[in-house]
Scaffold this motif. Structure first.
Motif, mmCIF file in Angstrom:
data_model
loop_
_atom_site.group_PDB
_atom_site.id
_atom_site.type_symbol
_atom_site.label_atom_id
_atom_site.label_comp_id
_atom_site.label_asym_id
_atom_site.label_seq_id
_atom_site.Cartn_x
_atom_site.Cartn_y
_atom_site.Cartn_z
ATOM 1 N N GLU A 49 13.260 -6.385 5.780
ATOM 2 C CA GLU A 49 13.380 -7.371 4.710
ATOM 3 C C GLU A 49 13.783 -6.617 3.450
ATOM 4 O O GLU A 49 13.423 -5.460 3.262
ATOM 5 C CB GLU A 49 12.070 -8.104 4.475
ATOM 6 C CG GLU A 49 11.661 -9.004 5.621
ATOM 7 C CD GLU A 49 10.395 -9.768 5.307
ATOM 8 O OE1 GLU A 49 10.155 -10.762 5.995
ATOM 9 O OE2 GLU A 49 9.666 -9.371 4.382
ATOM 10 N N PHE A 50 14.522 -7.293 2.568
ATOM 11 C CA PHE A 50 15.046 -6.619 1.384
ATOM 12 C C PHE A 50 15.027 -7.551 0.177
ATOM 13 O O PHE A 50 15.269 -8.737 0.304
ATOM 14 C CB PHE A 50 16.494 -6.162 1.625
ATOM 15 C CG PHE A 50 16.702 -5.489 2.946
ATOM 16 C CD1 PHE A 50 17.047 -6.231 4.073
ATOM 17 C CD2 PHE A 50 16.525 -4.126 3.082
ATOM 18 C CE1 PHE A 50 17.207 -5.625 5.296
ATOM 19 C CE2 PHE A 50 16.696 -3.511 4.305
ATOM 20 C CZ PHE A 50 17.039 -4.263 5.421
ATOM 21 N N TYR A 51 14.782 -6.976 -0.973
ATOM 22 C CA TYR A 51 14.939 -7.724 -2.201
ATOM 23 C C TYR A 51 16.416 -7.702 -2.580
ATOM 24 O O TYR A 51 17.101 -6.708 -2.386
ATOM 25 C CB TYR A 51 14.122 -7.087 -3.328
ATOM 26 C CG TYR A 51 12.639 -7.344 -3.227
ATOM 27 C CD1 TYR A 51 12.117 -8.621 -3.435
ATOM 28 C CD2 TYR A 51 11.747 -6.314 -2.949
ATOM 29 C CE1 TYR A 51 10.753 -8.863 -3.355
ATOM 30 C CE2 TYR A 51 10.384 -6.546 -2.861
ATOM 31 C CZ TYR A 51 9.891 -7.825 -3.070
ATOM 32 O OH TYR A 51 8.547 -8.062 -2.983
ATOM 33 N N TRP A 52 16.880 -8.800 -3.147
ATOM 34 C CA TRP A 52 18.290 -8.869 -3.549
ATOM 35 C C TRP A 52 18.683 -7.680 -4.404
ATOM 36 O O TRP A 52 19.744 -7.099 -4.246
ATOM 37 C CB TRP A 52 18.533 -10.149 -4.349
ATOM 38 C CG TRP A 52 18.804 -11.357 -3.527
ATOM 39 C CD1 TRP A 52 18.557 -11.529 -2.193
ATOM 40 C CD2 TRP A 52 19.366 -12.580 -3.982
ATOM 41 N NE1 TRP A 52 18.926 -12.784 -1.803
ATOM 42 C CE2 TRP A 52 19.423 -13.450 -2.867
ATOM 43 C CE3 TRP A 52 19.818 -13.026 -5.216
ATOM 44 C CZ2 TRP A 52 19.926 -14.749 -2.967
ATOM 45 C CZ3 TRP A 52 20.313 -14.315 -5.307
ATOM 46 C CH2 TRP A 52 20.373 -15.168 -4.194
ATOM 47 N N VAL A 53 17.834 -7.352 -5.351
ATOM 48 C CA VAL A 53 18.177 -6.297 -6.300
ATOM 49 C C VAL A 53 18.475 -4.981 -5.591
ATOM 50 O O VAL A 53 19.237 -4.152 -6.086
ATOM 51 C CB VAL A 53 17.042 -6.116 -7.338
ATOM 52 C CG1 VAL A 53 15.786 -5.577 -6.678
ATOM 53 C CG2 VAL A 53 17.480 -5.222 -8.493
ATOM 54 N N ASP A 54 17.906 -4.784 -4.397
ATOM 55 C CA ASP A 54 18.129 -3.540 -3.655
ATOM 56 C C ASP A 54 19.437 -3.561 -2.865
ATOM 57 O O ASP A 54 19.878 -2.516 -2.368
ATOM 58 C CB ASP A 54 16.962 -3.286 -2.692
ATOM 59 C CG ASP A 54 15.662 -3.034 -3.436
ATOM 60 O OD1 ASP A 54 15.718 -2.574 -4.592
ATOM 61 O OD2 ASP A 54 14.584 -3.308 -2.869
ATOM 62 N N ARG A 109 11.771 -13.205 -1.643
ATOM 63 C CA ARG A 109 11.669 -12.776 -0.256
ATOM 64 C C ARG A 109 11.942 -13.959 0.653
ATOM 65 O O ARG A 109 12.052 -15.084 0.216
ATOM 66 C CB ARG A 109 10.273 -12.223 0.005
ATOM 67 C CG ARG A 109 9.929 -11.077 -0.932
ATOM 68 C CD ARG A 109 8.615 -10.455 -0.574
ATOM 69 N NE ARG A 109 7.502 -11.361 -0.792
ATOM 70 C CZ ARG A 109 6.257 -11.047 -0.481
ATOM 71 N NH1 ARG A 109 5.985 -9.888 0.071
ATOM 72 N NH2 ARG A 109 5.277 -11.884 -0.704
ATOM 73 N N LYS A 110 11.993 -13.715 1.941
ATOM 74 C CA LYS A 110 12.225 -14.795 2.898
ATOM 75 C C LYS A 110 11.082 -15.797 2.834
ATOM 76 O O LYS A 110 9.972 -15.465 2.451
ATOM 77 C CB LYS A 110 12.297 -14.225 4.310
ATOM 78 C CG LYS A 110 10.954 -13.695 4.771
ATOM 79 C CD LYS A 110 10.963 -13.375 6.233
ATOM 80 C CE LYS A 110 9.566 -12.938 6.653
ATOM 81 N NZ LYS A 110 9.459 -12.675 8.061
ATOM 82 N N PRO A 111 11.336 -17.024 3.210
ATOM 83 C CA PRO A 111 10.256 -18.016 3.212
ATOM 84 C C PRO A 111 9.171 -17.597 4.191
ATOM 85 O O PRO A 111 9.467 -17.057 5.240
ATOM 86 C CB PRO A 111 10.943 -19.280 3.696
ATOM 87 C CG PRO A 111 12.370 -19.062 3.389
ATOM 88 C CD PRO A 111 12.590 -17.592 3.573
ATOM 89 N N VAL A 112 7.950 -17.829 3.808
ATOM 90 C CA VAL A 112 6.853 -17.494 4.712
ATOM 91 C C VAL A 112 6.000 -18.739 4.908
ATOM 92 O O VAL A 112 5.998 -19.638 4.089
ATOM 93 C CB VAL A 112 5.979 -16.365 4.131
ATOM 94 C CG1 VAL A 112 6.776 -15.079 4.061
ATOM 95 C CG2 VAL A 112 5.467 -16.731 2.745
ATOM 96 N N GLU A 113 5.311 -18.764 6.005
ATOM 97 C CA GLU A 113 4.428 -19.903 6.258
ATOM 98 C C GLU A 113 3.268 -19.840 5.286
ATOM 99 O O GLU A 113 2.633 -18.808 5.114
ATOM 100 C CB GLU A 113 3.890 -19.841 7.692
ATOM 101 C CG GLU A 113 4.968 -20.016 8.749
ATOM 102 C CD GLU A 113 5.577 -21.399 8.689
ATOM 103 O OE1 GLU A 113 4.832 -22.347 8.342
ATOM 104 O OE2 GLU A 113 6.773 -21.528 8.990
ATOM 105 N N LYS A 114 2.996 -20.951 4.627
ATOM 106 C CA LYS A 114 1.871 -20.996 3.704
ATOM 107 C C LYS A 114 0.621 -21.371 4.482
ATOM 108 O O LYS A 114 0.561 -22.403 5.118
ATOM 109 C CB LYS A 114 2.123 -22.025 2.609
ATOM 110 C CG LYS A 114 3.282 -21.647 1.690
ATOM 111 C CD LYS A 114 3.436 -22.676 0.597
ATOM 112 C CE LYS A 114 4.569 -22.301 -0.346
ATOM 113 N NZ LYS A 114 4.756 -23.301 -1.409
ATOM 114 N N SER A 115 -0.374 -20.520 4.400
ATOM 115 C CA SER A 115 -1.608 -20.819 5.120
ATOM 116 C C SER A 115 -2.499 -21.689 4.252
ATOM 117 O O SER A 115 -2.771 -21.356 3.107
ATOM 118 C CB SER A 115 -2.339 -19.519 5.471
ATOM 119 O OG SER A 115 -2.593 -18.778 4.308
#
Length: 241
Positions: A162-167, A31-37
């Motif tokens: 947002e999308f997974y590559w496989v989709d 998935r896209k990068p997300v902020e790590k809390s």
């Protein structure tokens, strides 16, 4: 922000960074990068009832049609049968499917098996897990090289757009003028954003049929809509680019 707006590759947000692997035949599912809390730890998978905590043999017929290869067992972890997994995507970028899935589907050579994931967690740059039917280090070591698959239905839900590559693989691509540009054959991560690799029928100089290729950055300026239901991606891209 849309997949197109972020630039990622497994979760393909039209602009996000993803970790890929040559071992991922379906493309990274990150998935896209997300902020790590800080301070927010990944929860282990909820333990499975002891009666269900067994590995079972599988056949091609019992193998789910929607499984996606997500990693490989590379070593044993500790002395109690835990395994160490090299995931095709980072946890938090789609690799968290390994943490949340209740059942892992395993292929070692031509042997198919499945097992409940009793516990799974991130450890350094890998995932470690306790699997049903793996009680000691020797058994875990014997599983090295085993490819791990997870049912697409067990992938974590994504945010809107947002999308997974496989989709995205196999979707038709047209430009805003309605010209068909081909089908998505693969996704590429160039470090800055994801790229659609599109294949289309063409001919060479001698008139022989060949497969043409287009590379379109998966960013909002080019990718306008992704309609999975219709199987269609619309892009602002000319056929002669």
């Amino acid at each position: 922000m849309s997949e197109r707006d972020s630039g990622s590759s497994g979760r393909a947000k039209a602009t996000s960074r993803a970790k890929t692997s040559d071992q991922a035949p379906f493309g990274a599912f990150v998935r896209k990068p997300v902020e790590k809390s800080e301070g927010k730890a990944k929860a282990d998978v909820v333990p499975v009832a002891s009666g269900a905590a067994e590995m079972r043999p599988e056949t091609a017929e019992s193998w789910p049609a929607d499984v996606v290869e997500v990693g490989k067992i590379v070593d044993a972890y500790g002395l109690k049968g835990w395994v160490k997994v090299a995931a095709h995507a980072d946890a938090g970028h789609g690799g968290d499917a390994l943490l949340s899935a209740k059942r892992w589907w395993l292929m070692q050579g031509h042997e198919r098996r499945s097992t409940p994931s009793l516990q799974a967690k991130t450890h350094s740059d890998s995932v470690v897990a306790q699997l049903g039917g793996v009680a000691d280090r020797d058994v875990a070591l014997a599983m090295r090289g085993t490819r791990i698959y997870i049912s697409r239905s067990e992938f974590p839900a994504l945010e809107a757009d947002e999308f997974y590559w496989v989709d995205l693989l196999g979707l038709d691509v047209v430009n805003v003028a309605g010209v068909h540009l081909g089908k998505v054959a693969d996704m590429i991560d160039n470090g800055a954003h994801s790229v659609l690799r599109i294949e289309y029928p063409a001919t060479d100089k001698s008139g022989k049929p060949v497969t043409g290729e287009r590379l379109i950055p998966f960013v909002g300026v080019f990718v306008k809509t992704v309609d999975q239901t219709a199987g269609l991606i619309t892009v602002d891209w000319e056929a002669d680019y």
